[in-house]
Design a protein around this motif. Structure first.
Motif, PDB file in Angstrom:
ATOM      1  N   ASN A 301     -14.858  21.583 -55.094  1.00 55.35           N
ATOM      2  CA  ASN A 301     -14.675  23.032 -55.096  1.00 55.35           C
ATOM      3  C   ASN A 301     -16.033  23.732 -55.051  1.00 55.35           C
ATOM      4  O   ASN A 301     -17.061  23.157 -55.393  1.00 55.35           O
ATOM      5  CB  ASN A 301     -13.877  23.466 -56.326  1.00 55.35           C
ATOM      6  CG  ASN A 301     -14.678  23.375 -57.602  1.00 55.35           C
ATOM      7  OD1 ASN A 301     -15.460  24.273 -57.914  1.00 55.35           O
ATOM      8  ND2 ASN A 301     -14.510  22.281 -58.345  1.00 55.35           N
ATOM      9  N   GLU A 302     -16.031  25.005 -54.652  1.00 51.74           N
ATOM     10  CA  GLU A 302     -17.279  25.730 -54.390  1.00 51.74           C
ATOM     11  C   GLU A 302     -17.604  26.766 -55.452  1.00 51.74           C
ATOM     12  O   GLU A 302     -18.434  27.658 -55.226  1.00 51.74           O
ATOM     13  CB  GLU A 302     -17.188  26.397 -53.017  1.00 51.74           C
ATOM     14  CG  GLU A 302     -16.972  25.409 -51.873  1.00 51.74           C
ATOM     15  CD  GLU A 302     -16.895  26.094 -50.526  1.00 51.74           C
ATOM     16  OE1 GLU A 302     -17.185  27.316 -50.466  1.00 51.74           O
ATOM     17  OE2 GLU A 302     -16.549  25.435 -49.541  1.00 51.74           O
ATOM     18  N   VAL A 303     -16.977  26.670 -56.609  1.00 49.51           N
ATOM     19  CA  VAL A 303     -17.156  27.683 -57.644  1.00 49.51           C
ATOM     20  C   VAL A 303     -18.617  27.810 -58.063  1.00 49.51           C
ATOM     21  O   VAL A 303     -19.168  28.921 -58.131  1.00 49.51           O
ATOM     22  CB  VAL A 303     -16.262  27.375 -58.862  1.00 49.51           C
ATOM     23  CG1 VAL A 303     -16.633  28.273 -60.030  1.00 49.51           C
ATOM     24  CG2 VAL A 303     -14.799  27.557 -58.507  1.00 49.51           C
ATOM     25  N   ALA A 304     -19.277  26.708 -58.351  1.00 45.66           N
ATOM     26  CA  ALA A 304     -20.676  26.753 -58.809  1.00 45.66           C
ATOM     27  C   ALA A 304     -21.575  27.351 -57.736  1.00 45.66           C
ATOM     28  O   ALA A 304     -22.485  28.140 -58.031  1.00 45.66           O
ATOM     29  CB  ALA A 304     -21.146  25.353 -59.194  1.00 45.66           C
ATOM     30  N   ARG A 305     -21.350  26.950 -56.480  1.00 44.87           N
ATOM     31  CA  ARG A 305     -22.174  27.485 -55.391  1.00 44.87           C
ATOM     32  C   ARG A 305     -21.964  28.995 -55.249  1.00 44.87           C
ATOM     33  O   ARG A 305     -22.935  29.749 -55.071  1.00 44.87           O
ATOM     34  CB  ARG A 305     -21.823  26.786 -54.077  1.00 44.87           C
ATOM     35  CG  ARG A 305     -22.641  27.285 -52.879  1.00 44.87           C
ATOM     36  CD  ARG A 305     -22.302  26.526 -51.613  1.00 44.87           C
ATOM     37  NE  ARG A 305     -20.937  26.771 -51.175  1.00 44.87           N
ATOM     38  CZ  ARG A 305     -20.571  27.850 -50.474  1.00 44.87           C
ATOM     39  NH1 ARG A 305     -21.457  28.786 -50.167  1.00 44.87           N
ATOM     40  NH2 ARG A 305     -19.326  27.986 -50.097  1.00 44.87           N
ATOM     41  N   ILE A 306     -20.711  29.433 -55.336  1.00 46.99           N
ATOM     42  CA  ILE A 306     -20.417  30.863 -55.230  1.00 46.99           C
ATOM     43  C   ILE A 306     -21.088  31.629 -56.363  1.00 46.99           C
ATOM     44  O   ILE A 306     -21.699  32.690 -56.146  1.00 46.99           O
ATOM     45  CB  ILE A 306     -18.900  31.102 -55.225  1.00 46.99           C
ATOM     46  CG1 ILE A 306     -18.286  30.559 -53.941  1.00 46.99           C
ATOM     47  CG2 ILE A 306     -18.582  32.590 -55.389  1.00 46.99           C
ATOM     48  CD1 ILE A 306     -16.764  30.546 -53.935  1.00 46.99           C
ATOM     49  N   ASP A 307     -20.997  31.122 -57.587  1.00 42.78           N
ATOM     50  CA  ASP A 307     -21.624  31.781 -58.732  1.00 42.78           C
ATOM     51  C   ASP A 307     -23.128  31.957 -58.510  1.00 42.78           C
ATOM     52  O   ASP A 307     -23.699  33.023 -58.780  1.00 42.78           O
ATOM     53  CB  ASP A 307     -21.393  30.973 -60.009  1.00 42.78           C
ATOM     54  CG  ASP A 307     -19.966  31.091 -60.533  1.00 42.78           C
ATOM     55  OD1 ASP A 307     -19.269  32.054 -60.160  1.00 42.78           O
ATOM     56  OD2 ASP A 307     -19.554  30.211 -61.323  1.00 42.78           O
ATOM     57  N   ALA A 308     -23.773  30.902 -58.009  1.00 46.61           N
ATOM     58  CA  ALA A 308     -25.219  30.953 -57.795  1.00 46.61           C
ATOM     59  C   ALA A 308     -25.569  31.937 -56.688  1.00 46.61           C
ATOM     60  O   ALA A 308     -26.540  32.714 -56.803  1.00 46.61           O
ATOM     61  CB  ALA A 308     -25.746  29.560 -57.457  1.00 46.61           C
ATOM     62  N   GLU A 309     -24.806  31.923 -55.605  1.00 49.18           N
ATOM     63  CA  GLU A 309     -25.085  32.828 -54.483  1.00 49.18           C
ATOM     64  C   GLU A 309     -24.886  34.284 -54.889  1.00 49.18           C
ATOM     65  O   GLU A 309     -25.711  35.146 -54.541  1.00 49.18           O
ATOM     66  CB  GLU A 309     -24.176  32.487 -53.300  1.00 49.18           C
ATOM     67  CG  GLU A 309     -24.525  31.185 -52.613  1.00 49.18           C
ATOM     68  CD  GLU A 309     -23.557  30.838 -51.501  1.00 49.18           C
ATOM     69  OE1 GLU A 309     -23.816  29.844 -50.791  1.00 49.18           O
ATOM     70  OE2 GLU A 309     -22.536  31.558 -51.330  1.00 49.18           O
ATOM     71  N   VAL A 310     -23.821  34.550 -55.608  1.00 50.87           N
ATOM     72  CA  VAL A 310     -23.559  35.928 -56.030  1.00 50.87           C
ATOM     73  C   VAL A 310     -24.649  36.417 -56.979  1.00 50.87           C
ATOM     74  O   VAL A 310     -25.149  37.546 -56.837  1.00 50.87           O
ATOM     75  CB  VAL A 310     -22.167  36.043 -56.691  1.00 50.87           C
ATOM     76  CG1 VAL A 310     -22.006  37.391 -57.387  1.00 50.87           C
ATOM     77  CG2 VAL A 310     -21.076  35.853 -55.644  1.00 50.87           C
TER      78      VAL A 310
END
Length: 346
Positions: A301-310
């Motif tokens: 899943n991409e949750v961690a990546r999304i959190d970092a990008e945001v």
């Protein structure tokens, strides 16, 4: 004031949410990104106020992100949205630039309203965001009129008007609903029922969650209720209603949400509800945490990546916005009149 019990919005009880499968992941990730942006921006705004780097009022929609993001996720760029005094989430979910929002609240020229409007007057026509309104339910007739005019010109764009449960008590809401039905204005009215019209529990005014939607249904308008803790459910119901509206008739959606923060920065909400009401509700019902938990069950899943990008995008936009120039004094008379002759004469 007499302290009252915390209102049960949305309905209390266990939460599981609509099921998500592999095919739903791209959409679910985008919904999570949208909520993450709204949450991160509003937390930064709170921090800037505490540090004295922003001034004026601020009405947080923390905990209500699923309503804004779920509804706006099914709209086109050409569709129009009007909002309330608690409208940052609606603006961001409709695509208003993060930097433009921050710059507006810093009073900078790059703000979406030129640094002249502040927190309650965000406006960005390029995104289809017709603006917030400090008048309770004041944006509803804007939306219904704009949708009707767009349809008269032959287009199939629609308008969405966000109001709160307090706004449902306004006469203009019911006048607009009846006119929209009579004229077949293609508008969707979204009532974010957060349980409190400032300090008045909406249950005491209207009844249990869902009652507002049933009231509107009784007036002959297609109406639904949805649990605002589940952004996937909000998007699903909104998609169905938007299709109905695009076909040429108004509709109404009541989202059961919860006002986690005080009414505004200066509101002593502990005088009329338990001091920990918002924190306690968020610990068990946070729409972002609900979706994050469901997404994390999937491998890769991409949750961690999304959190970092945001986080990176929001921090960068905040820095650029604060570093921008303030409007010059000569702009004071700009945009006051629509007539060039009057501006030149001033």
């Amino acid at each position: 004031m007499t302290q009252i019990a915390s209102p049960p919005h949305p309905p209390e009880g266990s939460f599981s949410g609509l099921p998500i499968d592999e095919a739903d992941l791209p959409t679910a990730h985008e919904l999570y990104r949208g909520m993450s942006i709204v949450r991160a921006v509003e937390l930064e705004i709170e921090k800037m106020h505490r540090l004295g780097r922003m001034s004026g009022s601020f009405h947080s929609s923390l905990g209500q992100e699923a309503a804004a993001v779920g509804v706006c996720s099914v709209l086109r760029v050409g569709d129009m949205v009007t909002s309330t005094h608690r409208g940052h989430g609606h603006a961001l979910a409709k695509g208003v630039p993060i930097e433009g929002v921050f710059a507006e609240l810093f009073g900078r020229s790059a703000g979406v309203s030129g640094g002249r409007g502040g927190s309650m007057h965000l406006h960005h026509r390029a995104s289809g965001f017709l603006g917030e309104n400090a008048i309770v339910a004041g944006g509803l007739p804007w939306a219904a009129g704009a949708a009707w005019a767009r349809r008269r010109r032959g287009g199939d764009d629609i308008a969405v008007a966000f109001i709160g449960d307090g706004g449902f008590a306004q006469g203009v809401t019911h006048e607009t609903l009846l006119l929209a039905r009579f004229w077949k204005s293609p508008c969707l009215i979204v009532c974010e029922n957060n349980g409190l019209a400032h300090s008045m529990p909406s249950d005491r005014l209207f009844g249990a969650p869902g009652t507002i939607a049933r009231t509107v249904e009784g007036a002959g308008i297609t109406s639904r209720y949805v649990d605002g803790r589940d952004v996937v459910a909000v998007a699903k119901v909104a998609r169905e209603l938007v299709a109905h509206v695009r076909a040429g008739s108004p509709a109404f959606l009541e989202c059961g949400v919860f006002r986690v923060r005080p009414h505004s920065l200066s509101d002593p909400d502990y005088r009329y509800r338990p001091k920990t009401a918002g924190r306690d509700w968020l610990a068990l019902n946070d729409p972002m945490a609900n979706l994050r938990t469901r997404l994390e069950r999937f491998p890769g899943n991409e949750v961690a990546r999304i959190d970092a990008e945001v986080a990176a995008d929001v921090n960068a936009a905040l820095a650029r916005a604060e570093a921008g120039p303030r409007p010059p004094v000569t702009d004071a008379k700009s945009f006051v009149y629509t007539s060039p002759e009057l501006q030149n004469r001033a």
